[in-house]
Motif scaffolding. Structure first.
Motif, short mmCIF file in Angstrom:
data_model
loop_
_atom_site.label_atom_id
_atom_site.label_comp_id
_atom_site.label_asym_id
_atom_site.label_seq_id
_atom_site.Cartn_x
_atom_site.Cartn_y
_atom_site.Cartn_z
N SER A 35 6.36 -5.96 -5.01
CA SER A 35 6.64 -4.55 -5.26
C SER A 35 7.08 -4.33 -6.70
CB SER A 35 7.73 -4.04 -4.30
OG SER A 35 7.29 -4.09 -2.96
N ILE A 36 7.95 -5.20 -7.19
CA ILE A 36 8.41 -5.10 -8.58
C ILE A 36 7.25 -5.26 -9.54
CG2 ILE A 36 9.81 -6.22 -10.34
CD1 ILE A 36 11.84 -6.87 -8.13
N LEU A 37 6.40 -6.26 -9.29
CA LEU A 37 5.25 -6.49 -10.17
C LEU A 37 4.29 -5.31 -10.14
CD1 LEU A 37 3.54 -8.23 -12.02
CD2 LEU A 37 2.66 -9.45 -9.99
N LEU A 38 4.02 -4.79 -8.95
CA LEU A 38 3.10 -3.66 -8.83
C LEU A 38 3.66 -2.43 -9.54
CD1 LEU A 38 0.55 -2.36 -7.65
CD2 LEU A 38 1.83 -1.95 -5.54
N ARG A 76 0.84 -1.20 0.00
CA ARG A 76 0.00 0.00 0.00
C ARG A 76 0.87 1.25 0.00
NH1 ARG A 76 -2.92 -1.19 4.09
NH2 ARG A 76 -1.83 0.09 5.63
N GLY A 77 1.97 1.20 0.76
CA GLY A 77 2.90 2.32 0.77
C GLY A 77 3.61 2.50 -0.55
N VAL A 78 4.02 1.40 -1.18
CA VAL A 78 4.65 1.48 -2.50
C VAL A 78 3.71 2.16 -3.49
CG1 VAL A 78 5.47 0.12 -4.47
CG2 VAL A 78 6.16 -0.51 -2.14
N ALA A 79 2.44 1.76 -3.48
CA ALA A 79 1.46 2.34 -4.40
C ALA A 79 1.24 3.82 -4.10
CB ALA A 79 0.14 1.57 -4.31
N ALA A 80 1.16 4.18 -2.81
CA ALA A 80 0.91 5.58 -2.44
C ALA A 80 2.05 6.48 -2.87
CB ALA A 80 0.67 5.68 -0.94
N ILE A 81 3.28 6.04 -2.66
CA ILE A 81 4.43 6.84 -3.06
C ILE A 81 4.50 6.96 -4.58
CG2 ILE A 81 6.96 6.84 -3.14
CD1 ILE A 81 6.90 5.78 -0.27
N VAL A 86 -5.20 3.70 -7.50
CA VAL A 86 -6.49 3.82 -6.81
C VAL A 86 -7.25 2.51 -6.89
CG1 VAL A 86 -8.75 4.95 -6.87
CG2 VAL A 86 -6.66 6.31 -7.11
N ASP A 87 -7.24 1.88 -8.06
CA ASP A 87 -7.95 0.61 -8.23
C ASP A 87 -7.29 -0.49 -7.41
OD1 ASP A 87 -9.75 1.45 -10.78
OD2 ASP A 87 -7.73 2.26 -10.97
N PHE A 88 -5.97 -0.43 -7.29
CA PHE A 88 -5.26 -1.37 -6.42
C PHE A 88 -5.65 -1.14 -4.97
CE2 PHE A 88 -1.46 -2.38 -3.82
CZ PHE A 88 -1.42 -3.75 -4.04
N VAL A 117 -1.50 -9.75 -7.14
CA VAL A 117 -0.49 -9.13 -6.28
C VAL A 117 -0.92 -9.22 -4.82
CG1 VAL A 117 0.63 -6.95 -5.66
CG2 VAL A 117 0.39 -7.58 -8.06
N VAL A 118 -2.19 -8.96 -4.55
CA VAL A 118 -2.69 -9.04 -3.17
C VAL A 118 -2.58 -10.47 -2.65
CG1 VAL A 118 -4.73 -8.80 -1.70
CG2 VAL A 118 -4.20 -7.04 -3.41
N TYR A 119 -2.93 -11.44 -3.48
CA TYR A 119 -2.84 -12.84 -3.07
C TYR A 119 -1.39 -13.22 -2.74
CZ TYR A 119 -2.49 -17.89 -3.44
OH TYR A 119 -2.21 -19.21 -3.20
N LEU A 120 -0.47 -12.85 -3.63
CA LEU A 120 0.93 -13.19 -3.40
C LEU A 120 1.47 -12.49 -2.16
CD1 LEU A 120 2.27 -13.04 -7.08
CD2 LEU A 120 1.73 -15.08 -5.73
#
Length: 372
Positions: A247-250, A21-26, A53-55, A283-286
């Motif tokens: 993180s890399i995949l996201l 969540r932090g990776v996405a926010a940054i 946002v969708d993530f 990604v969430v599952y992994l």
């Protein structure tokens, strides 16, 4: 504190999902800085940063299901809403306060009428923003047609609340087959919408008009309830280095260049549908299957998780300032834009961390004592 609240507070969580969540926010902060400094969305770096946002919606559905699905025999609807308000609302208020201050002191050709806005109107928009109720276009004081013109990302928190209300008032009672049906229908509609949309993307949702509301609900329903379904279906394994690989995949998903160009935008629509429908839940599952190894990774995930919401909900007033500067200095000098972009990013991180430590955490601790 009640026994119910104690159980909820001590329930194990997924630190890797906090970190993601932090990776996405940054990434969102970086995306908005780059967005403000470019005039061509087709070639923009971090081109699909808005999909964060969708993530977030997938993550939210997963976390809500995990945290609350098995608590309803002890918890009332009112108790659920109190917990969500306690978690989300303090930073909503802080974000609007920062937005109002930045608006008042702004001066840019991007908003030529900004100094004609009376203080009483600014304060009214701020107070409405505290509630996250969307304002109509007639109350827009910036001119960008945002339902929250002092802090644009408030639109996604509005839909977050909508999802929480839908969950609490009835959709939490759906059994797994019914939830599967809802998710499949919502996913089919999402795919149809994004592939056939004029822009070939899901960009939008931040205005209070029929078109934008349709986009907002399209972006909300599938991800949130897919996350909820995932929380009810997951059988976590043990994945090594899950935080690193996720993180890399996201980041890869958010940084994929725009596909199809001007003529074949449907190609980009196919990509975005696949990212939201397939890859974000993956990604969430992994991430849920992974284990944190070592103190360093644990601290990184905790820091990113702690700062994720504050940075998301407080950074955009500084983006307005950067965008205002950029609009008055085109064509931009690359070095100058880079320096101001780095300053904007740094200020966003510092303000987010400061508000977390000195405001959000103390206020939420006080609210927990008062509301439980």
């Amino acid at each position: 504190m009640s026994a119910n609240s104690t159980n909820l507070a001590t329930k194990p969580h997924y630190p890797i999902l906090d970190g993601l969540r932090g990776v996405a926010a940054i990434t969102v902060v970086a995306y908005h800085i780059l967005e403000a400094s470019t005039t061509n969305t087709l070639t923009q770096a971090i081109n699909h940063g808005y999909l964060a946002v969708d993530f977030f919606f997938v993550l939210s559905g997963f976390v809500i299901g995990y945290a609350y699905d098995d608590r309803w025999h002890k918890m009332t609807i009112g108790g659920f809403f109190k917990r969500r308000l306690e978690r989300l609302q303090p930073m909503v208020i802080m974000g609007m306060l920062i937005g109002a201050l930045c608006f008042y002191f702004s001066d840019s050709p991007a908003w030529p009428n900004i100094h004609n806005v009376p203080v009483w109107q600014l304060l009214l928009v701020m107070l409405v923003g505290f509630t996250l109720l969307p304002i109509p276009p007639s109350m827009d004081i910036r001119g960008w047609q945002e339902m929250h013109p002092l802090n644009g990302p408030g639109w996604s928190l509005f839909y977050e609340y909508v999802a929480n209300i839908l969950y609490a008032l009835g959709l939490r009672k759906l059994n797994k087959p019914a939830l599967w049906l809802l998710v499949m229908v919502a996913g089919a509609w999402l795919a149809y919408y994004v592939i056939t949309s004029p822009g070939g993307d899901v960009i939008g949702g931040w205005a209070l008009d029929p078109v934008q509301l349709k986009i907002g609900f399209t972006r909300l329903i599938y991800p949130f309830f897919a996350g909820l379904l995932l929380s009810r279906s997951i059988k976590p394994g043990k994945l090594n280095k899950a935080f690193l690989w996720c993180s890399i995949l996201l980041l890869a998903l958010l940084c994929v260049p725009r596909l199809g160009g001007q003529e074949q935008r449907w190609m980009n629509g196919i990509y975005e549908a696949a990212a939201i429908i397939i890859f974000f839940p993956l990604v969430v599952y992994l991430g849920a299957c992974g284990e944190v190894k070592g103190k360093a990774e644990s601290k990184i995930c905790k820091f990113l998780g702690d700062i994720s919401y504050p940075i998301y909900i407080t950074h955009f007033p500084f983006i307005y300032i950067y965008a205002g500067w950029a609009s008055g200095h085109r064509p931009l000098d690359l070095k100058e834009a880079t320096v101001y972009g780095i300053i904007t990013f740094t200020v966003s991180v510092i303000v987010a961390y400061a508000t977390l430590v000195f405001y959000d955490e103390p206020v939420r601790a006080w609210l927990r004592k008062k509301l439980n």
